[in-house]
Design a protein around this motif. Sequence first.
Motif, PDB file in Angstrom:
ATOM      1  N   ASP A  53       8.833   0.269   8.717  1.00  0.00           N
ATOM      2  CA  ASP A  53       8.185   0.974   8.003  1.00  0.00           C
ATOM      3  C   ASP A  53       7.425   0.226   7.552  1.00  0.00           C
ATOM      4  N   MET A  54       5.921   0.906   6.449  1.00  0.00           N
ATOM      5  CA  MET A  54       5.094   0.182   6.250  1.00  0.00           C
ATOM      6  C   MET A  54       4.745   0.368   5.024  1.00  0.00           C
ATOM      7  N   ASP A  55       4.848   1.514   4.331  1.00  0.00           N
ATOM      8  CA  ASP A  55       4.295   1.973   2.512  1.00  0.00           C
ATOM      9  C   ASP A  55       5.316   1.107   1.667  1.00  0.00           C
ATOM     10  N   GLY A  56       4.874   0.736   0.304  1.00  0.00           N
ATOM     11  CA  GLY A  56       5.397   0.397  -0.305  1.00  0.00           C
ATOM     12  C   GLY A  56       5.610   2.357  -1.835  1.00  0.00           C
ATOM     13  N   LEU A  57       5.759   1.542  -2.945  1.00  0.00           N
ATOM     14  CA  LEU A  57       6.283   2.224  -3.851  1.00  0.00           C
ATOM     15  C   LEU A  57       5.675   2.558  -5.271  1.00  0.00           C
ATOM     16  N   PRO A  58       4.493   3.083  -5.831  1.00  0.00           N
ATOM     17  CA  PRO A  58       4.266   3.268  -6.893  1.00  0.00           C
ATOM     18  C   PRO A  58       5.311   2.674  -8.003  1.00  0.00           C
TER      19      PRO A  58
ATOM     20  N   GLU B 213       0.459  -0.919  -0.009  1.00  0.00           N
ATOM     21  CA  GLU B 213      -0.030  -0.428   0.161  1.00  0.00           C
ATOM     22  C   GLU B 213       1.076   0.992   0.050  1.00  0.00           C
ATOM     23  N   LEU B 214       0.574   2.146  -0.752  1.00  0.00           N
ATOM     24  CA  LEU B 214       1.033   3.475  -0.581  1.00  0.00           C
ATOM     25  C   LEU B 214       1.250   3.996   0.555  1.00  0.00           C
ATOM     26  N   SER B 215       2.353   5.691   1.156  1.00  0.00           N
ATOM     27  CA  SER B 215       2.357   5.788   2.242  1.00  0.00           C
ATOM     28  C   SER B 215       0.863   6.466   2.260  1.00  0.00           C
ATOM     29  N   GLY B 216       1.055   6.346   3.781  1.00  0.00           N
ATOM     30  CA  GLY B 216       0.174   7.367   4.356  1.00  0.00           C
ATOM     31  C   GLY B 216      -2.074   6.090   3.633  1.00  0.00           C
TER      32      GLY B 216
ATOM     33  N   ALA C 275       4.160   6.080   5.864  1.00  0.00           N
ATOM     34  CA  ALA C 275       4.277   7.391   5.015  1.00  0.00           C
ATOM     35  C   ALA C 275       6.295   7.099   5.360  1.00  0.00           C
ATOM     36  N   GLU C 276       7.347   6.145   5.510  1.00  0.00           N
ATOM     37  CA  GLU C 276       8.128   6.582   5.308  1.00  0.00           C
ATOM     38  C   GLU C 276       8.969   6.877   4.271  1.00  0.00           C
ATOM     39  N   GLU C 277       8.406   6.499   2.679  1.00  0.00           N
ATOM     40  CA  GLU C 277       8.571   7.030   1.620  1.00  0.00           C
ATOM     41  C   GLU C 277       8.648   8.006   0.751  1.00  0.00           C
ATOM     42  N   THR C 278       7.346   9.808   1.511  1.00  0.00           N
ATOM     43  CA  THR C 278       7.160  11.051   1.389  1.00  0.00           C
ATOM     44  C   THR C 278       7.824  11.039   2.501  1.00  0.00           C
ATOM     45  N   GLY C 279       8.837  10.823   3.566  1.00  0.00           N
ATOM     46  CA  GLY C 279       9.147  11.299   4.128  1.00  0.00           C
ATOM     47  C   GLY C 279       8.805  12.067   5.448  1.00  0.00           C
TER      48      GLY C 279
END
Length: 437
Positions: free
Chosen positions: A95-100, A46-49, A163-167
């Motif tokens: 951290d839990m988020d994936g990437l597009p 799942e994406l960030s947030g 949301a680690e990938e978005t900082g």
Amino acid sequence: MYKFLLAAALIAAPAAARDGADVTQAVGQDQDYLIELYKHLHRNPELSGQETETAARMATELREAGFEVTEGVGGTGVVGVMKNGAGPVVMLRADMDGLPVTEETGLPYASTKTVTLANGSPSGVMHACGHDVHMSSWVGAARYLGSNKDEWSGTLVMIGQPAEETGLGAQAMLEDGLYERFPKPDHAIALHDSASLPAGQMGLVSGFAMANVDTVDILVHGSGGHGAYPHTTKDPVVLGARIVDTLQTLVSRETDPQVAAVVTVGAFNAGTKHNIIPDDAHLQLTVRSYSDEQREALLSGIARIARGEAIAAGIDEGMMPEVTVDDRYTPALFNTEEQTEDIRQALTARFGEARVISTPPVMGGEDFSRFHRADKDVESTLFWLGAVKQETYEAAGGNGEGLPSLHSSKFAPDPLPTVTTGAAAMITAALKMFETD
């Protein structure tokens, strides 16, 4: 070699191993569960947030391990607390988020999920940075520590961070009262999988480990016109090119050669047609540094150079370039020396010197940095966890070069040695921190 060492250690152990006699054997007994969890998370990123299902699964895992769980911290963040007598507060974060990213690994458990991004374009979703590894290792640590409370005394706080990938995720949890609503950690620990180390190996560095990450936009103004009559214009493309060229001197001529710094212009957009000089040009930069002082020197230097080149080009005061620094930056990650060296010694004692190496700092970013930055009394360590299949690593020359990098559509960790090593390493680090205070 590391794969075979690990495999030997994971041969079925007696039931007594679950009592803590040997962490590696105990994790080995749990490996089937952890690998199935890893594959489930890999299939369902799942994406960030937006990590609602992922967060719910992490909350369930913590509850089943005996933690008191709070959901919805900083958005989709999860916090689990286990109090076990007097002692330090140790926090383990995943951290839990994936990437597009559209996955191209060909794995039988590859993600096939697709989404429509905010800009309207379709995209696949993938755990291309290995957060599925992080969560699976973290769950393994939670399950062991929750079942072996006789081995430690204190308070264990487990953080499932969005949301680690978005900082933005760590800051969101802090702003939602992470250090006020829950026990504030004395020790914060995380891992990050590595696309350049073989599975079963770990890497640590004391001090600065990752960089400040700044995003900068420069809107260059000019006065457009016909390409055949450039003397009647103020060409923002030429001015933008001058700015790009001079920006290179910030690192090559204004920064001490022994100080790490990066100024990269990642995009230069201007114009619509061959024979039209546009009114504006847009530059997009990423800026990397370690210290706050170096960060300020680079950012102020960018503004100075943009203005100076515009003055040299004869641009009117009211049309000076607009330099915008995104205030949602990621601060540099600092591994506090004493804790990091204690963890290094503990990992070396358990896994051997060949599997625990010193790694150099890198210019990537990680918002785990915010947990120490929010309170300098919180000791902090993030270590690297090798994720590359041994055969793949050796075929690529044994130095990590030429392999699919983190964020690549082809990044494919070797699950068994990676996750089991990650879980055992997290457990080992946590137990060491419970001993130190």
